[in-house]
Scaffold this active site. Structure first.
Site, PDB file in Angstrom:
ATOM      1  N   GLY A  23       0.775  -1.232   0.000  1.00 62.27           N
ATOM      2  CA  GLY A  23       0.000   0.000   0.000  1.00 62.27           C
ATOM      3  C   GLY A  23       0.806   1.281   0.000  1.00 62.27           C
ATOM      4  O   GLY A  23       0.275   2.347   0.314  1.00 62.27           O
ATOM      5  N   CYS A  24       2.109   1.210  -0.356  1.00 65.62           N
ATOM      6  CA  CYS A  24       2.942   2.415  -0.412  1.00 65.62           C
ATOM      7  C   CYS A  24       3.185   2.810  -1.866  1.00 65.62           C
ATOM      8  O   CYS A  24       3.310   1.946  -2.735  1.00 65.62           O
ATOM      9  CB  CYS A  24       4.291   2.169   0.268  1.00 65.62           C
ATOM     10  N   LEU A  25       3.267   4.118  -2.103  1.00 62.68           N
ATOM     11  CA  LEU A  25       3.562   4.597  -3.452  1.00 62.68           C
ATOM     12  C   LEU A  25       4.966   4.193  -3.866  1.00 62.68           C
ATOM     13  O   LEU A  25       5.225   3.922  -5.035  1.00 62.68           O
ATOM     14  CB  LEU A  25       3.411   6.124  -3.511  1.00 62.68           C
ATOM     15  N   SER A  26       5.897   4.163  -2.917  1.00 66.54           N
ATOM     16  CA  SER A  26       7.264   3.714  -3.164  1.00 66.54           C
ATOM     17  C   SER A  26       7.435   2.314  -2.596  1.00 66.54           C
ATOM     18  O   SER A  26       6.618   1.846  -1.805  1.00 66.54           O
ATOM     19  CB  SER A  26       8.270   4.671  -2.513  1.00 66.54           C
TER      20      SER A  26
END
Length: 339
Positions: free
Chosen positions: A120-123
């Site tokens: 669930g992280c953009l990175s």
């Protein structure tokens, strides 16, 4: 006519090595000294004794007093929240996080594995921990957590460095008590997009779970080898570790992957009821992939002792941006003891 001349301080105030102009930190009760520091991979920090603990209140020209005692912060987190909230502008807080990212110790490739990846992280973010005796504890009865990790995004890496610095040296029990709302108290949330804010919440949730897993593993060392092996085999066979992905259903796949990875459920069923609500207005998921309504049934140890509302909030937090795209998620969350 009396004129009072104010002198500039001979040395600039520093927070993580960045000069902060016009910051009246000395106005806090008893004064406060903030110096440059960088995260250390295994630097234990001691907790304050309960007899010496006191409520820390942040003072701001644009905010009312905010009591930090209810957030159950470690001493390091408390110090950083106080410092960050005192920075007068968003740009400087952003630079602060980037500086912290540059000082995060490097990790080896064996840390960058799927078991350590934060969903669930953009990175891309990987984090893991060890459980070690507390420094200075002669009896070695108190075990504390030390984290290490990395991210390919600079700002996300800065958030990870903040969490690592703030949580290292605390016990697993103390880490579970930390309220993620401290990100608002520190005014860091103003620097983050909704996606990065959700990523931060997911990082903290994974780090809490890692601490619990480490504590449970340490307790198992005291069990007879044969009993321990049988127990581990039984637990592994009971935990759901995979599912069958569905082509063209990205949200279904994301929900299942996230919940299985973090919550390690003993049972999970996700039903896509979107066809019963075809074309539902306002659903981004329906527009993107025809997904808008889901029903979730999940059984996991993580729900033990949590109220129904807290269980739902935990799931919403873990799913992050996905929750913004679907119209409805019906949840039935239980602990194994309730089945």
């Amino acid at each position: 006519l009396n004129i009072t001349t104010m002198r500039r301080p001979s040395k600039p105030l520093l927070i993580a090595g960045i000069p902060i102009a016009g910051l009246a930190l000395s106005s806090y009760n008893g004064g406060i000294t903030v110096s440059a520091w960088s995260p250390a991979p295994h630097a234990a920090t001691s907790r304050r004794s309960s007899s010496s603990s006191s409520s820390v209140v942040l003072h701001s020209a644009i905010e009312d007093e905010l009591d930090l005692s209810s957030l159950h912060l470690t001493p390091q987190l408390e110090m950083m929240v106080t410092a960050f909230s005192s920075i007068p502008d968003e740009k400087t807080r952003h630079k602060q996080l980037l500086y912290m990212a540059s000082k995060l110790p490097a990790v080896t490739d064996d840390v960058r594995i799927s078991e350590n990846k934060v969903p669930g992280c953009l990175s891309t973010v990987h984090v893991d921990c060890t459980l070690e005796p507390k420094e200075g504890d002669d009896d070695q009865e108190t075990m504390v957590v030390n984290y290490f990790g990395d991210s390919d995004g600079l700002l996300t890496k800065g958030l990870l460095a903040l969490l690592i610095r703030g949580l290292n040296g605390a016990t697993p029990e103390e880490i579970q008590q930390v309220d993620p709302q401290f990100i608002q108290a520190a005014k860091i949330s103003q620097t983050l997009t909704p996606g990065r804010n959700n990523g931060f919440l997911n990082m903290l949730a994974v780090m809490k779970k890692k601490a619990l897993d480490a504590a449970e593993g340490g307790a198992a060392d005291d069990v007879d080898d044969a009993d321990e092996e049988a127990k581990n085999e039984g637990e592994q066979s009971a935990i759901v570790t995979s599912f069958e992905e569905i082509d063209g259903k990205p949200m279904y796949n994301t929900i299942m992957t996230t919940l299985i990875t973090i919550l390690k459920p003993t049972s999970i069923t996700l039903t896509d009821n979107s066809s019963q609500h075809a074309g539902h207005a306002g659903s981004k998921g329906w527009e993107e992939s025809g997904e808008s309504h889901f029903a979730l049934e999940i059984v996991a140890e993580a729900f033990e002792g949590l109220s129904l509302v807290k269980r739902h909030q935990l799931i919403y937090m873990l799913l992050g941006e996905t929750m913004q795209k679907i119209h409805a998620l019906e949840i039935k969350a239980k602990s194994p003891a309730e089945v």
